[in-house]
Design a protein around this motif. Structure first.
Motif, PDB file in Angstrom:
ATOM      1  N   TYR A   1      -5.293  -1.128   3.973  1.00 16.42           N
ATOM      2  CA  TYR A   1      -3.925  -0.909   3.416  1.00 16.42           C
ATOM      3  C   TYR A   1      -3.724   0.758   3.269  1.00 16.42           C
ATOM      4  O   TYR A   1      -2.782   1.470   3.784  1.00 16.42           O
ATOM      5  CB  TYR A   1      -3.747  -1.545   2.132  1.00 16.42           C
ATOM      6  CG  TYR A   1      -2.319  -1.579   1.500  1.00 16.42           C
ATOM      7  CD1 TYR A   1      -1.358  -0.829   1.972  1.00 16.42           C
ATOM      8  CD2 TYR A   1      -1.935  -2.464   0.334  1.00 16.42           C
ATOM      9  CE1 TYR A   1      -0.039  -0.622   1.643  1.00 16.42           C
ATOM     10  CE2 TYR A   1      -0.710  -2.229  -0.176  1.00 16.42           C
ATOM     11  CZ  TYR A   1       0.250  -1.441   0.579  1.00 16.42           C
ATOM     12  OH  TYR A   1       1.549  -1.712   0.064  1.00 16.42           O
ATOM     13  N   VAL A   2      -4.901   1.292   2.542  1.00 14.71           N
ATOM     14  CA  VAL A   2      -4.962   2.610   2.529  1.00 14.71           C
ATOM     15  C   VAL A   2      -6.089   3.316   3.208  1.00 14.71           C
ATOM     16  O   VAL A   2      -7.340   2.680   3.163  1.00 14.71           O
ATOM     17  CB  VAL A   2      -5.147   3.034   0.901  1.00 14.71           C
ATOM     18  CG1 VAL A   2      -5.438   4.430   0.791  1.00 14.71           C
ATOM     19  CG2 VAL A   2      -3.794   2.422   0.420  1.00 14.71           C
ATOM     20  N   ASN A   3      -6.084   4.424   3.974  1.00 20.81           N
ATOM     21  CA  ASN A   3      -7.139   4.911   4.825  1.00 20.81           C
ATOM     22  C   ASN A   3      -8.199   5.640   3.689  1.00 20.81           C
ATOM     23  O   ASN A   3      -7.901   6.355   2.732  1.00 20.81           O
ATOM     24  CB  ASN A   3      -6.881   6.024   5.580  1.00 20.81           C
ATOM     25  CG  ASN A   3      -7.826   6.504   6.536  1.00 20.81           C
ATOM     26  OD1 ASN A   3      -8.256   7.526   6.129  1.00 20.81           O
ATOM     27  ND2 ASN A   3      -8.323   5.776   7.603  1.00 20.81           N
TER      28      ASN A   3
ATOM     29  N   ILE B   1     -12.600   0.231  -8.719  1.00 23.80           N
ATOM     30  CA  ILE B   1     -11.600   0.129  -9.718  1.00 23.80           C
ATOM     31  C   ILE B   1     -12.407   0.332 -11.059  1.00 23.80           C
ATOM     32  O   ILE B   1     -12.177  -0.301 -12.065  1.00 23.80           O
ATOM     33  CB  ILE B   1     -10.778  -0.939  -9.648  1.00 23.80           C
ATOM     34  CG1 ILE B   1     -11.506  -2.162  -9.619  1.00 23.80           C
ATOM     35  CG2 ILE B   1      -9.822  -0.832  -8.247  1.00 23.80           C
ATOM     36  CD1 ILE B   1     -10.694  -3.490  -9.719  1.00 23.80           C
ATOM     37  N   TYR B   2     -13.559   1.061 -11.059  1.00 26.80           N
ATOM     38  CA  TYR B   2     -14.235   1.296 -12.407  1.00 26.80           C
ATOM     39  C   TYR B   2     -14.957  -0.023 -12.826  1.00 26.80           C
ATOM     40  O   TYR B   2     -15.316   0.104 -13.897  1.00 26.80           O
ATOM     41  CB  TYR B   2     -13.394   1.763 -13.472  1.00 26.80           C
ATOM     42  CG  TYR B   2     -12.396   3.118 -12.949  1.00 26.80           C
ATOM     43  CD1 TYR B   2     -13.130   4.394 -12.954  1.00 26.80           C
ATOM     44  CD2 TYR B   2     -11.260   2.829 -12.412  1.00 26.80           C
ATOM     45  CE1 TYR B   2     -12.292   5.449 -12.477  1.00 26.80           C
ATOM     46  CE2 TYR B   2     -10.465   3.846 -11.822  1.00 26.80           C
ATOM     47  CZ  TYR B   2     -10.969   5.338 -11.883  1.00 26.80           C
ATOM     48  OH  TYR B   2     -10.312   6.452 -11.701  1.00 26.80           O
TER      49      TYR B   2
ATOM     50  N   ARG C   1       1.256   8.159   0.899  1.00 26.36           N
ATOM     51  CA  ARG C   1      -0.110   8.811   0.490  1.00 26.36           C
ATOM     52  C   ARG C   1      -0.325   8.371  -0.840  1.00 26.36           C
ATOM     53  O   ARG C   1       0.627   8.709  -1.790  1.00 26.36           O
ATOM     54  CB  ARG C   1      -0.192  10.310   0.709  1.00 26.36           C
ATOM     55  CG  ARG C   1      -1.922  10.840   0.443  1.00 26.36           C
ATOM     56  CD  ARG C   1      -1.651  12.344   0.497  1.00 26.36           C
ATOM     57  NE  ARG C   1      -2.944  12.809   1.145  1.00 26.36           N
ATOM     58  CZ  ARG C   1      -3.146  13.145   2.241  1.00 26.36           C
ATOM     59  NH1 ARG C   1      -2.228  13.353   3.130  1.00 26.36           N
ATOM     60  NH2 ARG C   1      -4.236  13.679   2.528  1.00 26.36           N
ATOM     61  N   VAL C   2      -1.656   7.659  -1.281  1.00 25.05           N
ATOM     62  CA  VAL C   2      -1.658   7.303  -2.591  1.00 25.05           C
ATOM     63  C   VAL C   2      -2.151   8.876  -3.460  1.00 25.05           C
ATOM     64  O   VAL C   2      -2.512   9.621  -2.919  1.00 25.05           O
ATOM     65  CB  VAL C   2      -3.040   6.357  -2.743  1.00 25.05           C
ATOM     66  CG1 VAL C   2      -2.885   5.149  -2.107  1.00 25.05           C
ATOM     67  CG2 VAL C   2      -4.344   7.039  -1.955  1.00 25.05           C
TER      68      VAL C   2
ATOM     69  N   SER D   1      -9.650  -2.197  -0.167  1.00 23.31           N
ATOM     70  CA  SER D   1     -10.686  -1.365  -1.048  1.00 23.31           C
ATOM     71  C   SER D   1     -10.216  -0.138  -1.555  1.00 23.31           C
ATOM     72  O   SER D   1     -10.336   0.320  -3.145  1.00 23.31           O
ATOM     73  CB  SER D   1     -11.962  -0.971  -0.371  1.00 23.31           C
ATOM     74  OG  SER D   1     -12.584  -2.241   0.085  1.00 23.31           O
ATOM     75  N   GLN D   2      -9.383   0.796  -0.736  1.00 22.70           N
ATOM     76  CA  GLN D   2      -8.936   1.823  -1.503  1.00 22.70           C
ATOM     77  C   GLN D   2      -7.417   1.751  -2.017  1.00 22.70           C
ATOM     78  O   GLN D   2      -6.971   2.729  -2.501  1.00 22.70           O
ATOM     79  CB  GLN D   2      -8.709   2.960  -0.343  1.00 22.70           C
ATOM     80  CG  GLN D   2     -10.421   3.166   0.494  1.00 22.70           C
ATOM     81  CD  GLN D   2     -11.077   4.143  -0.605  1.00 22.70           C
ATOM     82  OE1 GLN D   2     -10.699   4.518  -1.719  1.00 22.70           O
ATOM     83  NE2 GLN D   2     -12.437   4.196  -0.297  1.00 22.70           N
ATOM     84  N   ALA D   3      -6.920   0.452  -1.950  1.00 22.43           N
ATOM     85  CA  ALA D   3      -5.545   0.289  -2.441  1.00 22.43           C
ATOM     86  C   ALA D   3      -5.414  -0.280  -3.873  1.00 22.43           C
ATOM     87  O   ALA D   3      -4.505   0.072  -4.522  1.00 22.43           O
ATOM     88  CB  ALA D   3      -4.927  -0.677  -1.608  1.00 22.43           C
TER      89      ALA D   3
END
Length: 391
Positions: free
Chosen positions: A155-157, A210-211, A299-300, A185-187
């Motif tokens: 989803y997010v690079n 995610i902490y 972009r996130v 994982s990065q989203a």
């Protein structure tokens, strides 16, 4: 006095991993000591307690993601979740077809899983990528040419932070009856996830992004998709024979608690991080000869990937001792080669000069200004030594 309360080194590498939130740690400590029972032990209270905790966590996380609790399978990390999705699914359906779609900017856990399948006789078809890191949808006739069984994508690079149009891709997959696996994982924590709105077949999410604690992830498998897998691990048959191994109660509880915190602060946390990143970018752009890698709009808020002309990225990282940075994915940081993600971007001219800045929950405004001050000095010093530039 402005920089008096800065903790060193300053951490700006949250995409590689995030620190365990102290509020999560406090909740899971008892489950390492006197609530240590095995989830599969059904003969005493220790096992019953562990079983109830794990199933409650499964149910509460599924509520957060808007899916059924029976659609969640526990794994040891996103790498395992991705491997099970890609290899487990493809090997089960190999007699149906051996064509898979992906993109060349994927995480190594996806790319190397696909490389393994090539050895097994599969053919991988890669979608074209534009210079900003987004998929070029002009060559979608690729879906018509072959009998594709799987599309796997992030989803997010993880390096340049751009997010793909997975809503369009998921609809396309439903039309052509292609199973879709999404690595989130990065989203997670950066993009709102609702599995009922996005009709996905498989999704990977990792806790330590995610902490939450390291060593635990989940694989979402949509029940309505009615798909099957060839297990990669064999043992006691846990998780409906999909993933054998002792279920880590303490880590699963930590995973749930990190989701629970996220639910409360998601909007305000992302707003704060976006503001910090924008301040950092505006100030950094005052330096000459910089290039932003990846689209800035799609972009996130946590990510910036910037190339500094006339400077080696590794040299810049070494020169700023008090700031924790990376040149790209932590999974490939021990490999001395240029980023495969930046190589795929046609207009990325300074691949070896790139630095990935990723901001997170515990960054403060003082971190931003101190980092800018140190970076500016180091860039000037390194460019002064460069044989290609006269200052």
């Amino acid at each position: 006095m402005f920089f008096f309360y800065i903790l060193f080194p300053i951490y700006i590498d949250y995409s590689s991993t995030s620190p365990l939130d102290p509020r999560v740690l406090e909740k899971i400590i008892p489950y390492f000591y006197y609530k240590f029972g095995n989830y599969s032990s059904k003969n005493h209270i220790f096992g019953w307690t562990s079983y109830n905790i794990v199933e409650n966590c499964r149910k509460n996380i599924s509520n957060f993601l808007n899916c059924n609790s029976r659609e969640i399978v526990w794994c040891s990390g996103a790498t395992e979740s991705n491997n099970l999705s890609i290899k487990g699914y493809s090997l089960f359906y190999k007699n149906k077809s051996k064509y898979i779609i992906s993109i060349k900017t994927e995480h190594k856990s996806i790319l190397n899983s696909l490389n393994y399948l090539i050895i097994e006789g599969f053919s991988i078809v890669y979608l074209k990528i534009k210079g900003n890191g987004l998929i070029d949808f002009k060559n979608l006739n690729i879906f018509l040419n072959k009998k594709i069984i799987l599309l796997t994508i992030s989803y997010v690079n993880n390096e340049i932070g751009v997010f793909q149009n997975i809503f369009f891709l998921s609809k396309l997959c439903k039309i052509y009856k292609i199973a879709m696996h999404l690595d989130c994982s990065q989203a997670a924590g950066k993009v709102f996830l609702n599995f009922e709105n996005i009709k996905l077949d498989m999704v990977s999410i990792s806790s330590h992004k995610i902490y939450g604690p390291k060593g635990i992830s989940l694989l979402y498998i949509r029940r309505k998709s009615n798909i099957y897998f060839k297990p990669l691990l064999h043992g006691g048959g846990q998780e409906n024979n999909l993933r054998s191994g002792t279920v880590p109660t303490s880590l699963i509880l930590g995973f749930y608690e990190s989701f629970n915190l996220l639910k409360k602060i998601f909007f305000f946390e992302n707003l704060k991080i976006r503001n910090l990143r924008n301040i950092f970018l505006i100030e950094l752009l005052k330096i000459d000869s910089l290039f932003l890698n990846g689209d800035i709009k799609y972009r996130v808020p946590q990510n910036l990937n910037i190339s500094f002309n006339f400077i080696e990225g590794e040299s810049l990282i070494i020169s700023v001792n008090n700031i924790a940075l990376s040149t790209g994915s932590a999974c490939a940081s021990n490999i001395l080669e240029s980023s495969h993600v930046l190589k795929s971007l046609k207009n990325s001219n300074f691949i070896n000069s790139s630095i990935r800045f990723t901001f997170g929950r515990f960054n403060k405004l003082t971190d931003i200004y101190f980092s800018l001050k140190v970076l500016s000095f180091s860039i000037y010093k390194l460019r002064k030594l460069s044989p290609f530039l006269i200052i």
